[in-house]
Design an enzyme around this catalytic site. Structure first.
Site, PDB file in Angstrom:
ATOM      1  N   ASP A  98      84.686   4.855  35.009  1.00 41.33           N
ATOM      2  CA  ASP A  98      84.929   3.676  35.847  1.00 41.33           C
ATOM      3  C   ASP A  98      84.079   2.455  35.505  1.00 41.33           C
ATOM      4  O   ASP A  98      83.877   1.585  36.341  1.00 41.33           O
ATOM      5  CB  ASP A  98      84.666   4.059  37.309  1.00 41.33           C
ATOM      6  CG  ASP A  98      83.290   4.683  37.498  1.00 41.33           C
ATOM      7  OD1 ASP A  98      82.414   4.472  36.636  1.00 41.33           O
ATOM      8  OD2 ASP A  98      83.089   5.381  38.509  1.00 41.33           O
ATOM      9  N   GLU A 120      87.914  12.008  33.644  1.00 48.52           N
ATOM     10  CA  GLU A 120      87.309  11.837  34.982  1.00 48.52           C
ATOM     11  C   GLU A 120      88.194  10.909  35.826  1.00 48.52           C
ATOM     12  O   GLU A 120      87.751   9.899  36.382  1.00 48.52           O
ATOM     13  CB  GLU A 120      85.872  11.318  34.917  1.00 48.52           C
ATOM     14  CG  GLU A 120      85.084  11.555  36.197  1.00 48.52           C
ATOM     15  CD  GLU A 120      83.622  11.115  36.112  1.00 48.52           C
ATOM     16  OE1 GLU A 120      83.329   9.962  36.426  1.00 48.52           O
ATOM     17  OE2 GLU A 120      82.785  11.959  35.722  1.00 48.52           O
ATOM     18  N   GLU A 134      83.182  -0.260  40.335  1.00 51.98           N
ATOM     19  CA  GLU A 134      83.771   0.949  39.750  1.00 51.98           C
ATOM     20  C   GLU A 134      85.046   1.419  40.451  1.00 51.98           C
ATOM     21  O   GLU A 134      85.965   1.933  39.808  1.00 51.98           O
ATOM     22  CB  GLU A 134      82.735   2.082  39.741  1.00 51.98           C
ATOM     23  CG  GLU A 134      81.588   1.879  38.756  1.00 51.98           C
ATOM     24  CD  GLU A 134      80.470   0.974  39.291  1.00 51.98           C
ATOM     25  OE1 GLU A 134      80.565   0.516  40.452  1.00 51.98           O
ATOM     26  OE2 GLU A 134      79.505   0.719  38.538  1.00 51.98           O
ATOM     27  N   HIS A 210      70.278   2.713  40.708  1.00 56.01           N
ATOM     28  CA  HIS A 210      70.637   1.609  39.825  1.00 56.01           C
ATOM     29  C   HIS A 210      71.895   0.844  40.209  1.00 56.01           C
ATOM     30  O   HIS A 210      72.209  -0.167  39.593  1.00 56.01           O
ATOM     31  CB  HIS A 210      70.847   2.135  38.397  1.00 56.01           C
ATOM     32  CG  HIS A 210      72.135   2.895  38.242  1.00 56.01           C
ATOM     33  ND1 HIS A 210      72.243   4.222  38.541  1.00 56.01           N
ATOM     34  CD2 HIS A 210      73.374   2.501  37.855  1.00 56.01           C
ATOM     35  CE1 HIS A 210      73.482   4.625  38.332  1.00 56.01           C
ATOM     36  NE2 HIS A 210      74.194   3.606  37.920  1.00 56.01           N
ATOM     37  N   ARG A 212      74.958  -1.471  41.329  1.00 59.84           N
ATOM     38  CA  ARG A 212      75.058  -2.900  41.625  1.00 59.84           C
ATOM     39  C   ARG A 212      75.187  -3.177  43.115  1.00 59.84           C
ATOM     40  O   ARG A 212      74.621  -4.141  43.621  1.00 59.84           O
ATOM     41  CB  ARG A 212      76.281  -3.508  40.913  1.00 59.84           C
ATOM     42  CG  ARG A 212      75.949  -4.063  39.557  1.00 59.84           C
ATOM     43  CD  ARG A 212      77.190  -4.467  38.800  1.00 59.84           C
ATOM     44  NE  ARG A 212      76.913  -4.393  37.370  1.00 59.84           N
ATOM     45  CZ  ARG A 212      76.602  -5.430  36.608  1.00 59.84           C
ATOM     46  NH1 ARG A 212      76.542  -6.632  37.117  1.00 59.84           N
ATOM     47  NH2 ARG A 212      76.341  -5.268  35.325  1.00 59.84           N
ATOM     48  N   HIS A 243      65.939   2.862  35.306  1.00 57.56           N
ATOM     49  CA  HIS A 243      67.024   2.261  34.516  1.00 57.56           C
ATOM     50  C   HIS A 243      66.517   0.952  33.888  1.00 57.56           C
ATOM     51  O   HIS A 243      65.699   0.244  34.474  1.00 57.56           O
ATOM     52  CB  HIS A 243      68.174   1.989  35.484  1.00 57.56           C
ATOM     53  CG  HIS A 243      69.471   1.587  34.856  1.00 57.56           C
ATOM     54  ND1 HIS A 243      69.649   0.387  34.202  1.00 57.56           N
ATOM     55  CD2 HIS A 243      70.673   2.214  34.802  1.00 57.56           C
ATOM     56  CE1 HIS A 243      70.898   0.293  33.773  1.00 57.56           C
ATOM     57  NE2 HIS A 243      71.540   1.395  34.124  1.00 57.56           N
TER      58      HIS A 243
HETATM   59  C1  UD1 Z   1      76.737   0.353  34.228  1.00 57.22           C
HETATM   60  C2  UD1 Z   1      78.066   0.630  34.918  1.00 57.22           C
HETATM   61  C3  UD1 Z   1      77.879   1.620  36.058  1.00 57.22           C
HETATM   62  C4  UD1 Z   1      77.133   2.859  35.626  1.00 57.22           C
HETATM   63  C5  UD1 Z   1      75.852   2.470  34.899  1.00 57.22           C
HETATM   64  C6  UD1 Z   1      75.210   3.709  34.355  1.00 57.22           C
HETATM   65  C7  UD1 Z   1      79.621  -1.274  34.954  1.00 57.22           C
HETATM   66  C8  UD1 Z   1      80.099  -2.447  35.697  1.00 57.22           C
HETATM   67  N1  UD1 Z   1      78.592  -0.602  35.483  1.00 57.22           N
HETATM   68  O1  UD1 Z   1      75.927  -0.312  35.157  1.00 57.22           O
HETATM   69  O2  UD1 Z   1      79.152   2.001  36.535  1.00 57.22           O
HETATM   70  O3  UD1 Z   1      76.824   3.618  36.745  1.00 57.22           O
HETATM   71  O4  UD1 Z   1      76.153   1.581  33.826  1.00 57.22           O
HETATM   72  O5  UD1 Z   1      73.884   3.527  34.058  1.00 57.22           O
HETATM   73  O6  UD1 Z   1      80.159  -0.965  33.919  1.00 57.22           O
HETATM   74  N2  UD1 Z   1      70.073  -2.468  29.791  1.00 57.22           N
HETATM   75  C9  UD1 Z   1      69.261  -2.412  28.697  1.00 57.22           C
HETATM   76  N3  UD1 Z   1      69.381  -1.355  27.845  1.00 57.22           N
HETATM   77  C10 UD1 Z   1      70.248  -0.340  28.043  1.00 57.22           C
HETATM   78  C11 UD1 Z   1      71.075  -0.387  29.170  1.00 57.22           C
HETATM   79  C12 UD1 Z   1      71.002  -1.456  30.026  1.00 57.22           C
HETATM   80  O7  UD1 Z   1      68.449  -3.291  28.492  1.00 57.22           O
HETATM   81  O8  UD1 Z   1      70.282   0.592  27.234  1.00 57.22           O
HETATM   82  C13 UD1 Z   1      69.971  -3.604  30.718  1.00 57.22           C
HETATM   83  C14 UD1 Z   1      70.586  -4.895  30.158  1.00 57.22           C
HETATM   84  O9  UD1 Z   1      69.775  -5.973  30.559  1.00 57.22           O
HETATM   85  C15 UD1 Z   1      71.922  -4.975  30.889  1.00 57.22           C
HETATM   86  C16 UD1 Z   1      71.567  -4.374  32.236  1.00 57.22           C
HETATM   87  O10 UD1 Z   1      70.681  -3.303  31.925  1.00 57.22           O
HETATM   88  O11 UD1 Z   1      72.405  -6.293  30.969  1.00 57.22           O
HETATM   89  C17 UD1 Z   1      72.701  -3.870  33.079  1.00 57.22           C
HETATM   90  O12 UD1 Z   1      73.584  -3.070  32.323  1.00 57.22           O
HETATM   91  P1  UD1 Z   1      75.134  -3.002  32.778  1.00 57.22           P
HETATM   92  O13 UD1 Z   1      75.857  -2.072  31.868  1.00 57.22           O
HETATM   93  O14 UD1 Z   1      75.676  -4.362  32.928  1.00 57.22           O
HETATM   94  O15 UD1 Z   1      75.087  -2.422  34.243  1.00 57.22           O
HETATM   95  P2  UD1 Z   1      74.576  -1.044  34.796  1.00 57.22           P
HETATM   96  O16 UD1 Z   1      73.946  -1.329  36.096  1.00 57.22           O
HETATM   97  O17 UD1 Z   1      73.820  -0.330  33.762  1.00 57.22           O
HETATM   98  N1  UDP Z   2      70.345  10.364  32.949  1.00 55.11           N
HETATM   99  C1  UDP Z   2      69.519  10.491  31.845  1.00 55.11           C
HETATM  100  N2  UDP Z   2      68.287   9.893  31.873  1.00 55.11           N
HETATM  101  C2  UDP Z   2      67.849   9.190  32.934  1.00 55.11           C
HETATM  102  C3  UDP Z   2      68.716   9.066  34.054  1.00 55.11           C
HETATM  103  C4  UDP Z   2      69.959   9.659  34.020  1.00 55.11           C
HETATM  104  O1  UDP Z   2      69.869  11.142  30.868  1.00 55.11           O
HETATM  105  O2  UDP Z   2      66.726   8.695  32.898  1.00 55.11           O
HETATM  106  C5  UDP Z   2      71.682  11.011  32.911  1.00 55.11           C
HETATM  107  C6  UDP Z   2      72.014  11.907  34.064  1.00 55.11           C
HETATM  108  O3  UDP Z   2      71.551  13.205  33.871  1.00 55.11           O
HETATM  109  C7  UDP Z   2      73.525  11.822  34.112  1.00 55.11           C
HETATM  110  C8  UDP Z   2      73.789  10.398  33.677  1.00 55.11           C
HETATM  111  O4  UDP Z   2      72.632   9.976  32.977  1.00 55.11           O
HETATM  112  O5  UDP Z   2      74.117  12.670  33.158  1.00 55.11           O
HETATM  113  C9  UDP Z   2      74.035   9.541  34.872  1.00 55.11           C
HETATM  114  O6  UDP Z   2      73.950   8.211  34.479  1.00 55.11           O
HETATM  115  P1  UDP Z   2      73.713   7.051  35.508  1.00 55.11           P
HETATM  116  O7  UDP Z   2      73.022   7.560  36.708  1.00 55.11           O
HETATM  117  O8  UDP Z   2      73.068   5.948  34.747  1.00 55.11           O
HETATM  118  O9  UDP Z   2      75.189   6.569  35.832  1.00 55.11           O
HETATM  119  P2  UDP Z   2      76.286   7.042  36.894  1.00 55.11           P
HETATM  120  O10 UDP Z   2      76.513   8.503  36.752  1.00 55.11           O
HETATM  121  O11 UDP Z   2      75.790   6.650  38.248  1.00 55.11           O
HETATM  122  O12 UDP Z   2      77.476   6.231  36.539  1.00 55.11           O
END
Ligand code: UD1
Ligand code: UDP
Length: 387
Positions: A98, A120, A134, A210, A212, A243
């Site tokens: 999602d 999923e 999502e 984490h 939004r 995160h």
């Molecule tokens: C995204 C997904 C959310 C999921 C989450 C898992 C969307 C809208 N949201 O949200 O569904 O639960 O991922 O974690 O698709 N960043 C880094 N390095 C990384 C990853 C992220 O620096 O490896 C930082 C960046 O500044 C980035 C910010 O995190 O802009 C947010 O990442 P983003 O993918 O936009 O949103 P998430 O909250 O991670």
């Molecule tokens: N996870 C990980 N390292 C972390 C936090 C989460 O490997 O520090 C794994 C977790 O075990 C799960 C997945 O990441 O498999 C979940 O990701 P996240 O919580 O970022 O996203 P969501 O499931 O809420 O979309």
């Protein structure tokens, strides 16, 4: 006979964890030509998963920007996918879950008239704003997809309510496949603090947050409640792999820094995370994936959200909704930390989300869809919560 060309598309950590075992299963089978395209919506957190599962993507759109917006992610993925799909021309595109990558990946495939499989599929809260964005992403992908791989029967029933009845398979969640490869008895953590913790004598609380829709006041409430829990229960150690989102980093450090028993650490790689989960006392999280993994490991979960699209483990008694108000979160955690009977009621392993064979079922279903098998795979039959 020509191979079925299947392209997996993913970009964030959870999609990668849940698609990696499927990408490997497809690559292993002679009937498929497996291709992998990553958007790198997440960069470091994605690469960590690719390393562990030893997956080298065929295409990497490398779209991540600091503080990226939903529109930027979607438009960069969509434009990037154009060239990839034009060149690779797969028979099927597989997206997961999602996220913005999921939505854009499905839309791009549709624009190229390429069939889409949604892994999923069928999770719903029926609240447009939670989880945000999502809930709408998965509904849109549901409308686009030709094949729907539902983890549970309840997910299939959600799709039926939207009149999606064709091409639906109940497979279990691929995260359970992943979990079966990562948890080991004698695991050595790379973070010193995780090796030093006494998991038998201390109550280790594993925290992640984490989402939004939790940005702002809900996240402040959650963090304040967590600090109160640590202050009130001296036997606890809170471990919070934070995160990399700057919004989350700021909130976590603002409210939780400087406490001797609150450990803010960088994101863990998936093996470290699963092994920490297997050893902890309690999980407090707004994550989707953790709600699926922790029950399989017999760990109680307090969900730091107002709703969940994963009711199966709630029905099985191992997950409770704690909401996003400080007082309720504190009281629910306090109850589990001070009442062993209440804790024991929740601490049993259940597997409503999968049996470790989801990837095999998905690959079989694809092969059947393309006429390479006589029958569809037998459905995953979870024991609880038939919606
Ligand atoms: C995204 C997904 C959310 C999921 C989450 C898992 C969307 C809208 N949201 O949200 O569904 O639960 O991922 O974690 O698709 N960043 C880094 N390095 C990384 C990853 C992220 O620096 O490896 C930082 C960046 O500044 C980035 C910010 O995190 O802009 C947010 O990442 P983003 O993918 O936009 O949103 P998430 O909250 O991670
Ligand atoms: N996870 C990980 N390292 C972390 C936090 C989460 O490997 O520090 C794994 C977790 O075990 C799960 C997945 O990441 O498999 C979940 O990701 P996240 O919580 O970022 O996203 P969501 O499931 O809420 O979309």
């Amino acid at each position: 006979m020509s191979k079925i060309s299947v392209m997996t598309v993913f970009g964030t950590r959870p999609e990668a964890i849940k698609m990696a075992p499927l990408a490997l299963e497809l690559a292993r089978r002679p009937e498929f030509e497996a291709r992998c395209c990553v958007t790198a919506q997440h960069r470091e957190m994605l690469d960590s998963v690719l390393d562990i599962f030893q997956i080298t993507p065929d295409y990497d759109l490398d779209i991540m920007e600091p503080r990226q917006t939903l529109s930027t992610i979607t438009s960069k993925c969509l434009t990037g996918m154009d060239g990839v799909l034009e060149q690779a021309k797969p028979d099927l595109v597989l997206v997961h879950g999602d996220t913005s990558t999921t939505f854009a990946g499905a839309l791009a495939a549709f624009y190229h008239k390429i069939p889409v499989g949604h892994v999923e599929a069928g999770l719903r809260t029926y609240d447009k704003w939670s989880p945000y964005p999502e809930e709408i992403n998965r509904k849109l992908v549901g409308a686009i997809a030709d094949l729907h791989f539902c983890p549970t029967a309840a997910n299939r029933n959600n799709l039926a309510r939207e009149n999606i009845q064709e091409g639906v398979f109940i497979t279990g969640n691929t995260v359970i496949d992943a979990l079966q490869t990562t948890v080991v008895k004698d695991f050595s953590f790379s973070e010193k603090v995780l090796n030093d913790l006494d998991y038998a004598m201390r109550k280790v609380l594993l925290v992640t947050c984490h989402r939004r829709e939790n940005y702002g006041t809900p996240m402040a409430n959650i963090m304040t409640a967590l600090r109160r829990v640590a202050d009130t229960f001296p036997e606890t150690e809170l471990v919070y792999p934070v995160h990399l989102s700057p919004v989350v980093q700021e909130a976590a450090h603002k409210y939780l820094d400087g406490h001797p028993r609150i450990h803010l650490i960088p994101p863990l790689d998936v093996r470290e995370m699963h092994n920490l989960m297997a050893r902890c006392h309690l999980v407090m999280t707004d994550s989707g994936g953790l709600q699926e993994e922790a029950p399989a490991l017999g760990k109680p979960v307090l969900v730091l959200r107002r709703e969940t699209e994963r009711p199966e483990a709630v029905a099985a008694g191992t997950v409770r909704l704690a909401g996003v108000e400080e007082e309720t979160i504190f009281l629910m955690a306090s109850q589990l930390l001070s009442d062993p009977l209440e804790y024991d009621k929740m601490a049993h392993a259940v597997n409503p989300y999968g049996d470790g064979r989801a990837c095999r079922r998905i690959a079989d279903a694809i092969a059947w869809h393309f006429g390479r098998r006589d029958a569809p795979p037998a459905e995953f039959t979870g024991e609880c919560c038939r919606g």
